[in-house]
Design an enzyme around this catalytic site. Structure first.
Site, PDB file in Angstrom:
ATOM      1  N   ASP A  67       0.826  -1.216   0.000  1.00  0.00           N
ATOM      2  CA  ASP A  67       0.000   0.000   0.000  1.00  0.00           C
ATOM      3  C   ASP A  67       0.858   1.263   0.000  1.00  0.00           C
ATOM      4  O   ASP A  67       0.515   2.265  -0.637  1.00  0.00           O
ATOM      5  CB  ASP A  67      -0.908   0.026   1.236  1.00  0.00           C
ATOM      6  CG  ASP A  67      -1.980  -1.047   1.207  1.00  0.00           C
ATOM      7  OD1 ASP A  67      -2.122  -1.720   0.173  1.00  0.00           O
ATOM      8  OD2 ASP A  67      -2.673  -1.216   2.228  1.00  0.00           O
ATOM      9  N   TYR A 200     -14.779   4.831   5.111  1.00  0.00           N
ATOM     10  CA  TYR A 200     -14.574   4.316   6.462  1.00  0.00           C
ATOM     11  C   TYR A 200     -13.436   5.088   7.099  1.00  0.00           C
ATOM     12  O   TYR A 200     -12.582   5.660   6.408  1.00  0.00           O
ATOM     13  CB  TYR A 200     -14.260   2.810   6.452  1.00  0.00           C
ATOM     14  CG  TYR A 200     -12.968   2.466   5.739  1.00  0.00           C
ATOM     15  CD1 TYR A 200     -11.772   2.317   6.444  1.00  0.00           C
ATOM     16  CD2 TYR A 200     -12.930   2.306   4.354  1.00  0.00           C
ATOM     17  CE1 TYR A 200     -10.586   2.021   5.792  1.00  0.00           C
ATOM     18  CE2 TYR A 200     -11.756   2.006   3.700  1.00  0.00           C
ATOM     19  CZ  TYR A 200     -10.576   1.858   4.415  1.00  0.00           C
ATOM     20  OH  TYR A 200      -9.413   1.572   3.760  1.00  0.00           O
ATOM     21  N   TYR A 364     -10.007  -8.309  -4.514  1.00  0.00           N
ATOM     22  CA  TYR A 364     -10.886  -7.158  -4.656  1.00  0.00           C
ATOM     23  C   TYR A 364     -11.590  -7.191  -6.013  1.00  0.00           C
ATOM     24  O   TYR A 364     -11.046  -7.662  -7.015  1.00  0.00           O
ATOM     25  CB  TYR A 364     -10.088  -5.861  -4.548  1.00  0.00           C
ATOM     26  CG  TYR A 364      -9.609  -5.496  -3.161  1.00  0.00           C
ATOM     27  CD1 TYR A 364      -9.208  -6.464  -2.245  1.00  0.00           C
ATOM     28  CD2 TYR A 364      -9.532  -4.162  -2.772  1.00  0.00           C
ATOM     29  CE1 TYR A 364      -8.755  -6.111  -0.977  1.00  0.00           C
ATOM     30  CE2 TYR A 364      -9.076  -3.804  -1.518  1.00  0.00           C
ATOM     31  CZ  TYR A 364      -8.684  -4.782  -0.624  1.00  0.00           C
ATOM     32  OH  TYR A 364      -8.235  -4.425   0.624  1.00  0.00           O
ATOM     33  N   GLU A 380      -9.417  -8.447  -9.204  1.00  0.00           N
ATOM     34  CA  GLU A 380      -8.048  -8.904  -9.017  1.00  0.00           C
ATOM     35  C   GLU A 380      -8.047 -10.430  -9.062  1.00  0.00           C
ATOM     36  O   GLU A 380      -8.829 -11.079  -8.358  1.00  0.00           O
ATOM     37  CB  GLU A 380      -7.507  -8.442  -7.671  1.00  0.00           C
ATOM     38  CG  GLU A 380      -7.434  -6.939  -7.507  1.00  0.00           C
ATOM     39  CD  GLU A 380      -6.957  -6.529  -6.136  1.00  0.00           C
ATOM     40  OE1 GLU A 380      -6.466  -5.391  -6.000  1.00  0.00           O
ATOM     41  OE2 GLU A 380      -7.092  -7.328  -5.180  1.00  0.00           O
TER      42      GLU A 380
END
Length: 402
Positions: A67, A200, A364, A380
């Protein structure tokens, strides 16, 4: 939020018709997250623009699978030719969304939504300072992300400069948040015209008197889903209240009952072994009802899932829900598609997948309906690992499932 452990080898599903590689991991093929030469693509998002018969596929381009090594958002354009051929013609090469960025930040979590009246495509994303990890924001209990979007009026051919909404929309609430993000995956425009961007944010939930390093860790922070929304075609935006139960990466869908009453549904990732499902009766300002019996399982430490509502043609039309997620409770494999014909009741989910969209490693994904009863998925997937490629697939539900 990755799960980059190699999986065993699987053969491709013989029924994967019209499956097209849209983004492919670049050489060298290695699963080391620290390998600085590995260019990877993660976090798919998909939108269909019916006026142009165009699919736009988005992803993050990363230096590695990590990430922290995300760099820029990328896009590819595909044109749906016709119902007879069931083919999508993809423009060769990817488009770097160079305007979707802030200086010295990386762009993450693409989340598109189309505003039908002004014919404006919004692409939301978060910008995080280069090198600042999710863990670092947890450790310091400080949110470093920025809430941003770009727009396009010509089906993604050109894009505006980035608008940073953080100060105006989130404001002082940022002091209560650690990492936050939108989606990932598509947003929603409701029947009323309200635009919904699922999101979120993590909050500290440990001992309020403890500031030691050992307590500032993931175990002391919990993520809670929420919605950003606009009632004026995206001119101004507001932030809704967070759910009061654990709920991380999420997508939302509008459910319209046989009386025409609208309810906003949220489906979110958790670490609890099952998905969080919740209902909002005020179009995302808060989610007052958390559903049970927690029928949708979570995979391992969790994985993003996609949810989509669609109308089953009847009199009156009935809203169904579709949900995609790895169907294995332990590993990210066998991307399943689940159907709920009574979407206000979570017990209505099918016990087994209505379809397997990809046999083998998969993670995902994002679902869209491009014509009544015709759907597409951007996912993915791979043969040995779920992040080998991001692929596009057209499908219809088996008639016996409807």
């Amino acid at each position: 939020m990755g799960n980059n452990i190699p999986s065993k080898s699987y053969s491709r599903c013989p029924n994967e018709i019209n499956k097209t590689t849209v983004f492919k991991q670049e050489e060298p093929q290695t699963w080391c997250c620290c390998c600085k030469k590995q260019v990877s693509y993660r976090i798919p998002a998909l939108v269909y623009l019916s006026d142009d018969r165009t699919f736009l596929a988005f992803a993050e381009k990363r230096k590695t699978l990590s990430d922290t090594n995300a760099e820029v958002l990328v896009m590819r354009r595909g044109t749906w030719k016709d119902a007879m051929s069931q083919e999508v013609e993809w423009v060769s090469g990817q488009q770097l969304l160079t305007s979707a960025c802030l200086p010295d930040h990386r762009s993450m979590n693409p989340c598109p939504v189309y505003e039908r009246e002004s014919k404006t495509l919004f692409l939301f994303f978060v910008c995080v300072p280069t090198g600042v990890s999710e863990y670092e924001q947890i450790r310091t209990n400080k949110c470093r992300g920025r809430l941003c979007y770009v727009t396009s009026k010509d089906a993604g051919k050109t894009w505006s400069h980035t608008t940073d909404l953080t100060a105006d929309v989130i404001g002082e609430e940022m002091k209560e948040w650690a990492p936050f993000a939108v989606g990932p995956g598509h947003g929603v425009q409701m029947k009323s015209g309200r635009l919904i961007i699922p999101a979120y944010a993590y909050r500290y939930t440990g001992n309020p008197n403890c500031t030691s390093f050992c307590c500032l860790s993931f175990c002391c922070f919990t993520s809670y889903a929420l919605a950003f929304y606009s009632d004026d075609r995206g001119i101004t935006w507001k932030v809704g209240n967070q759910l009061d139960v654990e709920s991380c990466e999420c997508q939302m869908a509008e459910i319209i009952d046989d009386k025409g009453v609208s309810t906003l549904y949220c489906n979110a990732r958790t670490t609890l072994g099952y998905r969080t499902e919740a209902l909002s009766y005020n179009s995302g300002q808060d989610f007052a009802t958390v559903l049970s019996p927690n029928k949708l399982i979570e995979t391992g430490n969790g994985c993003q899932g996609s949810v989509l509502s669609f109308l089953q043609q009847s009199d009156p039309p009935i809203t169904y829900l579709l949900y995609s997620h790895p169907s294995n409770p332990e590993n990210r494999v066998d991307l399943g598609l689940y159907l709920n014909k009574t979407p206000l009741d979570s017990s209505g989910w099918s016990d087994v997948p209505a379809m397997i969209l990809h046999h083998g490693p998969s993670a995902y994904a994002d679902l869209v309906e491009h014509e009544p009863g015709r759907f597409a998925c951007l996912m993915e997937c791979g043969i040995e690992h779920e992040n080998e490629e991001i692929a596009f697939l057209l499908f219809e539900l088996p008639a016996k499932k409807l």
